[in-house]
Write an enzyme that holds these catalytic residues in place. Structure first.
Site, PDB file in Angstrom:
ATOM      1  N   ASP A 205       0.827  -1.204   0.000  1.00 38.20           N
ATOM      2  CA  ASP A 205       0.000   0.000   0.000  1.00 38.20           C
ATOM      3  C   ASP A 205       0.865   1.258   0.000  1.00 38.20           C
ATOM      4  OD1 ASP A 205      -2.705   1.224   0.384  1.00 38.20           O
ATOM      5  OD2 ASP A 205      -1.826   1.905   2.269  1.00 38.20           O
ATOM      6  N   GLU A 275       1.292  -0.225  -5.148  1.00 38.30           N
ATOM      7  CA  GLU A 275       0.415   0.895  -5.483  1.00 38.30           C
ATOM      8  C   GLU A 275       1.304   2.124  -5.670  1.00 38.30           C
ATOM      9  OE1 GLU A 275      -3.485   3.240  -3.666  1.00 38.30           O
ATOM     10  OE2 GLU A 275      -1.950   2.474  -2.302  1.00 38.30           O
TER      11      GLU A 275
END
Length: 588
Positions: A205, A275
């Site tokens: 993330d 990401e």
């Protein structure tokens, strides 16, 4: 390319399916999805053709950010089950040939995490340097917040010590200081723990945020304890309680390199899917540039945004440019392609004018938009449920060079709940049947973790039970699409090129091929409503001798004698063709 290579680097030809355990299937009737429920649905995913499940956070959490505010990285939230339940999910998935990855959250924790509670006790706390603190008043950082409707800056003052802590996201999510070697060791320990329980890797993330923290800490470690961001200004003296031993001069991206090396020492086939929503030049660095020693995979945010702009304009040239602008990456690395993910559909890499075009086409009402940069909608409602456009979009997704990633419910055409706050609009319960709760749970509506999608895309009209036995349903189409993609390793391994169109040309048509040299897949997609015929140049193949072209959807043979290929397309039509030497038997 040898077919055996596809097992060594499985992520290059995978089909990834993202789901949130708490909204997927409730097995015990408490209104919250759980791991035992997911285990009961593994065979469904196997039947669809999924090869990798991506689990959104299942860790203990105060649930202020749908689980992305973690209070224990080594646990399982009791609302969804136990570590034993998770191991059973992973074991069952592996038995069906499905790998499992999970969110790895290394940028921040919940403010309820024991580390942060200890960090904020005093400026001399042993965990103080596990987070990023500053004693001087920060400047205005309102232009750097991720959630502009919730936060006014990326620093918040802690009342107890009178100092400010860094949080790129919500104030209840303080950023970890990954310049601290103890924090880096702990992150590796977390990854190692879940690998031991059977996970096959991680979706990492918010990668740029913690890499940037490492870089700025190394450059400006003298101005704040445990590191500061580029907004910190040296004051000529160290902050109170500053620990010189914590701040080390480490090169940008070194943490990613170290983490990948550690993960692959523990499991040589494990991956990191990152990401990284940055311009192309910076994206290449996150792959590890020429060395290819950082992220194994990265989401193609730019391609996704240009896809929507091309669909809005019914003009393929914008998407074609984005694909050709992709930087070269290491052969072991891969792009992850998608049309929808679990967050807002961000359009931040478009110009203001381009973004307004997409808003006008797919989300004209303010309640469909979010953060002034994106949409809180799913694809089918954006396309007014037109089955031609929906199927064309997914055919295009699976034909693009890269690894397709689906968000749960895409295979049946789920819609969104615009009344849901923020990202919750697209995180509604999975729709298994036509009953009011969509077969997600036996609990009364008031106890459901989130209300089912309302309206024409809700369970009554869109569900698995009805579609799974309908040969003409979206689910049946998606299953066939997955199977076709899985039979075409060229899409994950081949070199991408745009095919030249002879006159008359159509700007609405994207024609491309992915070639391994000995064979190729040609995909042709009409993004426009008007039927058209295009003639493509495939002379590079006919020059080498007789070739056969197989239509991968109809199964028929296509003939070309002079190096040109005429393709007839309906409005929003598409075709996939495999090129191979005559006599070279390929199935299909």
């Amino acid at each position: 390319m040898r077919i055996t290579d596809t097992s060594d680097q499985w992520w290059k030809t995978a089909v990834i399916y993202c789901l949130d355990v708490e909204t997927f299937y409730d097995s015990d009737g408490d209104g919250i999805g759980d791991l035992q429920g997911l285990a009961q649905r593994i065979d469904y995913l196997a039947e669809l053709g999924v090869t990798c499940i991506w689990l959104m956070p299942f860790y203990p959490s105060p649930q202020k950010d749908d689980g992305y505010d973690v209070s224990d990285f080594y646990g399982v939230d009791p609302r969804v089950g136990t570590a034993g339940d998770l191991v059973e999910v992973v074991r069952t998935a592996h038995d069906r040939g499905i790998r499992v990855i999970a969110d790895l959250l290394v940028n921040h924790t919940s403010d309820q995490h024991p580390w942060f509670k200890e960090s904020r006790r005093s400026t001399d706390s042993p965990k103080r340097d596990w987070y990023v603190w500053r004693s001087d008043t920060p400047p205005d950082t309102s232009d750097q917040v991720v959630f502009p409707d919730k936060e006014k800056g990326i620093w918040s003052k802690d009342a107890k010590t009178g100092e400010w802590y860094l949080h790129h996201f919500y104030a209840h999510q303080p950023d970890l200081n990954v310049a601290n070697p103890q924090v880096r060791d702990e992150i590796a320990r977390i990854a190692g723990f879940w690998l031991e329980l059977g996970l096959d890797g991680f979706r990492v993330d918010a990668v740029p945020f913690f890499v940037e923290d490492v870089e700025t800490t190394a450059k400006q470690g003298e101005s704040a304890k445990g590191g500061a961001t580029k907004d910190s200004k040296p004051k000529g003296e160290k902050a109170a309680g500053h620990n010189d031993d914590v701040v080390q001069s480490i090169s940008p991206h070194q943490h990613l390199k170290d983490l990948r090396a550690f993960i692959n020492r523990r499991n040589g086939a494990a991956i990191m899917l990152g990401e990284v929503n940055l311009p192309h030049a910076q994206q290449r660095e996150y792959f590890g540039a020429e060395a290819g020693d950082e992220l194994h995979m990265m989401f193609d945010f730019i391609g996704m945004q240009k896809l929507y702009l091309s669909m809005a304009r019914e003009d393929a040239r914008t998407l074609a440019q984005a694909l050709t602008d992709r930087p070269p990456i290491h052969p072991s690395c891969q792009w992850a392609t998608f049309v929808r993910n679990h967050d807002e559909l961000t359009l931040d890499k478009l110009t203001d004018t381009e973004r307004e075009e997409v808003f006008a086409a797919f989300g004209p009402d303010p309640d469909m938009q979010i953060y002034d940069r994106g949409l809180k909608r799913r694809l089918p409602p954006m396309l007014d449920g037109d089955p031609r456009r929906v199927r064309m979009a997914y055919s295009l997704l699976f034909s693009l060079p890269g690894t397709p990633t689906l968000f749960y419910g895409e295979e049946i055409g789920m819609g969104e709940d615009l009344a849901g706050e923020g990202r919750h609009a697209v995180r509604t319960p999975m729709q298994w049947s036509s009953n009011p709760s969509g077969g997600f749970s036996k609990a009364p509506a008031r106890r459901l973790v989130r209300r089912p999608t309302p309206g024409g895309f809700g369970p009554e009209h869109v569900n698995v039970v009805d579609q799974r036995t309908d040969a003409h349903s979206l689910w049946a189409f998606m299953r066939h699409l997955v199977q076709t993609y899985r039979s075409c390793p060229e899409l994950g391994w081949g070199d991408f090129t745009l095919l030249r169109q002879h006159a008359p040309q159509s700007d609405a048509v994207l024609a491309h091929q992915c070639s391994t040299g000995e064979a190729a897949v040609i995909a042709v997609h009409n993004l426009g409503a008007e039927p058209c015929t295009v003639t493509l140049d495939v002379s590079e193949w006919t020059e080498e001798g007789d070739v056969a072209l197989a239509d991968l959807f109809s199964g028929g043979e296509v003939v070309t004698d002079d190096g040109s290929l005429e393709v007839v397309l309906e409005g929003y039509g598409y075709r996939w063709l495999r090129v191979h030497p005559v006599g070279d038997l390929r199935i299909p």
